[in-house]
Design a protein around this motif. Structure first.
Motif, PDB file in Angstrom:
ATOM      1  N   THR A  82      43.820 -81.226  -3.655  1.00  6.35           N
ATOM      2  CA  THR A  82      43.677 -82.513  -2.975  1.00  6.35           C
ATOM      3  C   THR A  82      42.261 -83.053  -3.217  1.00  6.35           C
ATOM      4  N   ASN A  83      42.113 -84.373  -3.113  1.00  5.91           N
ATOM      5  CA  ASN A  83      40.901 -85.050  -3.551  1.00  5.91           C
ATOM      6  C   ASN A  83      39.618 -84.492  -2.936  1.00  5.91           C
ATOM      7  N   ASN A 169      52.364 -87.237   2.921  1.00  4.50           N
ATOM      8  CA  ASN A 169      51.580 -87.241   1.690  1.00  4.50           C
ATOM      9  C   ASN A 169      50.087 -87.228   2.018  1.00  4.50           C
ATOM     10  N   ARG A 171      47.692 -88.565   0.727  1.00  3.94           N
ATOM     11  CA  ARG A 171      46.996 -89.842   0.540  1.00  3.94           C
ATOM     12  C   ARG A 171      46.860 -90.631   1.847  1.00  3.94           C
ATOM     13  N   TYR A 172      47.584 -90.219   2.877  1.00  2.00           N
ATOM     14  CA  TYR A 172      47.450 -90.846   4.193  1.00  2.00           C
ATOM     15  C   TYR A 172      46.474 -90.077   5.097  1.00  2.00           C
ATOM     16  N   GLY A 178      42.167 -89.027   1.276  1.00  4.03           N
ATOM     17  CA  GLY A 178      43.224 -90.001   1.103  1.00  4.03           C
ATOM     18  C   GLY A 178      42.705 -91.426   1.048  1.00  4.03           C
ATOM     19  N   ALA A 180      43.895 -95.592  -0.643  1.00  2.85           N
ATOM     20  CA  ALA A 180      44.281 -96.211  -1.915  1.00  2.85           C
ATOM     21  C   ALA A 180      43.112 -96.340  -2.882  1.00  2.85           C
ATOM     22  N   ASP A 183      42.587 -93.137  -4.601  1.00  6.31           N
ATOM     23  CA  ASP A 183      43.762 -92.798  -5.393  1.00  6.31           C
ATOM     24  C   ASP A 183      43.854 -93.615  -6.672  1.00  6.31           C
ATOM     25  N   THR A 184      43.699 -94.925  -6.577  1.00  7.38           N
ATOM     26  CA  THR A 184      43.860 -95.785  -7.756  1.00  7.38           C
ATOM     27  C   THR A 184      42.552 -96.365  -8.265  1.00  7.38           C
TER      28      THR A 184
END
Length: 325
Positions: A82-83, A169, A171-172, A178, A180, A183-184
Motif C-alpha cells: 500500500t502507498n 479499498n 484508496r479510501y 489513499g 485520488a 493514486d492518479t
C-alpha cells in the motif's frame, strides 16, 4: 562477460502480494527468460491464495516483508505494498544493495524520494517508479510522429477517472496513503514530464469531492509551463470510466484513448487532425509491463540508471505540487 551472464539470470523479490502482482505481473514474469526465480512476501495478516501457483518459475514464499528482505539473495525487488509503506520497504531493499522498482506513487513526500535516490546513487543501484504506460508501443508511435513532423504540443487535456471502488479499498484510507491525487497523480506528473520535460511554473489543484473517510475522490488540476503551454486534468473515482488525453498545438490535434491502460492484445488508434484533415495512426498491441521489465533489465545490464533517477525526481516534484495546499 561474467557480469552479463549473472544479470541475465535474475531472481526477483516481490514485496507485497498485491492484486497488481497477481493480475498483471505474474504472466509477464513467466515470459521473461532473464528471471529465473521469484520470491514473494505477503503482509503478516494476509492469507495465501493459489494465484502464485500459476508462476512457471521456482517460487519461495515469505510470510512477512522483513524476513523476505533478510533472506533474499537475488538482485531485484519490486515494491507493491500500500502507498504509505512504499518508502519504508524501498529504503530497506536499497540499503541491502538490491536494485529496486517501486509501484506508483513511489513515495508520499518529495523528501522521501530524494532520500531514496541518494541511497541508490551512492550504491550504484537501479531505482525506478513503475509508470509502465510510457513503455507501451503506442508511446513510441506518438513520439515518432511528433518528432518527424516537428510538432510543438501546447495545450494538453487529460481525463482519467473511473467508477467508485469497493468500500474496503485502501484508496479510501488516508492512513494507507489513499486518495485520488496519490493514486492518479503519478499519471498527471509523468504526462507533464513526457510532453514538456519541465516542472510547471504554476500549479492549481481543486478537490471536487471528498469521501466519508476524509480522502479526496475527485480533483482537477491546471498546470502552467513556459512558452504558453499548459495541462488541464480531471481525475478520480466517482464517474464513468474515461482514460484519454488530447494534445493541441499549431496545425495539430491528437486524441489518444486508453493511453494509461490498454489490453495487451489490442491495437490502438491515435486520431490526428491537421489543417482540418483527420487521419488515423495505428499503434501495435503490446504488454507495457513486459516492455518495462525488459527496459529495467537493460539498465541493470548496462549499469545505466541516470535517466530513471531523473524521471523519478521530476515526477516527484510535480506530484508534490499537486498535493500542496
Amino acid at each position: 562477460m561474467h557480469q552479463l551472464l549473472l544479470l541475465r539470470i535474475m531472481e526477483i523479490l516481490i514485496i507485497g502480494y498485491s492484486n497488481l502482482f497477481k493480475n498483471r505481473i505474474i504472466s509477464v514474469i513467466n515470459e521473461l527468460t532473464f528471471i529465473e526465480k521469484v520470491s514473494i512476501a505477503k503482509f503478516v495478516q494476509q492469507e495465501w491464495d493459489d494465484k502464485y501457483k500459476s508462476l512457471s518459475k521456482p517460487v519461495e514464499l515469505y510470510d512477512d516483508y522483513a524476513s523476505a528482505i533478510s533472506g533474499f539473495r537475488g538482485n531485484l525487488a519490486y515494491i507493491t505494498t500500500t502507498n504509505h509503506s512504499h518508502f519504508e520497504w524501498a529504503k530497506r531493499t536499497l540499503e541491502k544493495g538490491i536494485h529496486t522498482i517501486v509501484d506508483k506513487p513511489a513515495t508520499i513526500k518529495h523528501s522521501e524520494t530524494e532520500e531514496l535516490l541518494e541511497i541508490a546513487r551512492n550504491n550504484n543501484l537501479l531505482l525506478s517508479e513503475s509508470t509502465v504506460y510510457l513503455y507501451h508501443p503506442q508511446i513510441k508511435v506518438l513520439t515518432d510522429y511528433i518528432r518527424n513532423y516537428n510538432l510543438l504540443p501546447k495545450q494538453i487535456t487529460c481525463l482519467f477517472s473511473f467508477p467508485p471502488l469497493n468500500k474496503d479499498n485502501f484508496r479510501y484510507d488516508k492512513t494507507l496513503g489513499g486518495g485520488a491525487i496519490l493514486d492518479t497523480g503519478p499519471y498527471m506528473a509523468s504526462i507533464a514530464r513526457f510532453f514538456f520535460n519541465e516542472i510547471p511554473e504554476e500549479c492549481y489543484t481543486v478537490v471536487n469531492e471528498v469521501s466519508e473517510t476524509g480522502v479526496e475522490i475527485s480533483y482537477s488540476v491546471l498546470m502552467k509551463f513556459s512558452g504558453g503551454r499548459s495541462i488541464i486534468a480531471h481525475s478520480g473515482f466517482t464517474t464513468e470510466y474515461v482514460n484519454r488525453i488530447n494534445v493541441l498545438g499549431k496545425n495539430i490535434c491528437l486524441d489518444i484513448d486508453r493511453i494509461f491502460t490498454l489490453p495487451d492484445t489490442v491495437e490502438n488508434i491515435v486520431k490526428v487532425r491537421s489543417k482540418n484533415i483527420v487521419t488515423d495512426l495505428t499503434a501495435p498491441a503490446g504488454n507495457m509491463f513486459k516492455e518495462y521489465f525488459m527496459y529495467i533489465e537493460r539498465c541493470i545490464r548496462d549499469n545505466t540508471y541516470s535517466q530513471l533517477y531523473d524521471n523519478m525526481l521530476t515526477d516527484s516534484k510535480i506530484r508534490s505540487l499537486l498535493i500542496k495546499k
